[in-house]
Scaffold this motif. Sequence first.
Motif, PDB file in Angstrom:
ATOM      1  N   GLY A  97       0.954  -1.151  -0.080  1.00 32.99           N
ATOM      2  CA  GLY A  97       0.030   0.113  -0.115  1.00 32.99           C
ATOM      3  C   GLY A  97       0.925   1.127   0.077  1.00 32.99           C
ATOM      4  O   GLY A  97       1.778   1.191   0.715  1.00 32.99           O
ATOM      5  N   TYR A 141      -4.417   4.421   1.716  1.00 37.48           N
ATOM      6  CA  TYR A 141      -3.387   3.818   0.670  1.00 37.48           C
ATOM      7  C   TYR A 141      -4.081   3.322  -0.486  1.00 37.48           C
ATOM      8  O   TYR A 141      -5.070   3.006  -0.524  1.00 37.48           O
ATOM      9  N   CYS A 179      -1.127  -3.972   2.257  1.00 38.20           N
ATOM     10  CA  CYS A 179      -2.049  -2.998   1.890  1.00 38.20           C
ATOM     11  C   CYS A 179      -3.137  -2.556   2.862  1.00 38.20           C
ATOM     12  O   CYS A 179      -3.887  -3.651   3.141  1.00 38.20           O
TER      13      CYS A 179
END
Length: 131
Positions: free
Chosen positions: A20, A38, A32
Amino acid sequence: MRVIAEGLITEDNPPHLIGGRERETGRVVFPCPPGERYEPVALSRTGTLWSYTIQRYRPKSPPYKGPEAFHPWAVAYVELPGEVIVESRLTDVAFEDIHIGMPLELTMIPLDPEAADSVAIPAFRPMGAAA
């Protein structure tokens, strides 16, 4: 074989880990995180061994979801240059042959090699190791 968690790897062949990138700062993390902060980014498939240890005892359950029969494995911190350092298992290498700085590449391995319905987990192996 299904992957242990959704959103962990790309559907490419071969796959990439999905990191991310923080939208405000550009900082990359793995895995992520959910949410808008993100954006998902495919990480490099290759890196270098930054540090490692040998896991010589069975982790507590939960959270451990692996086989009851325990066999030691190498746990590595792999530096993906310019991106992030990820924690992962090492595979296809004898413990005595592991060394800091060795070039590694991403692969997928079964969490429980002896189970017919094992899930796949990401791991790193020495560059050029046979699949």
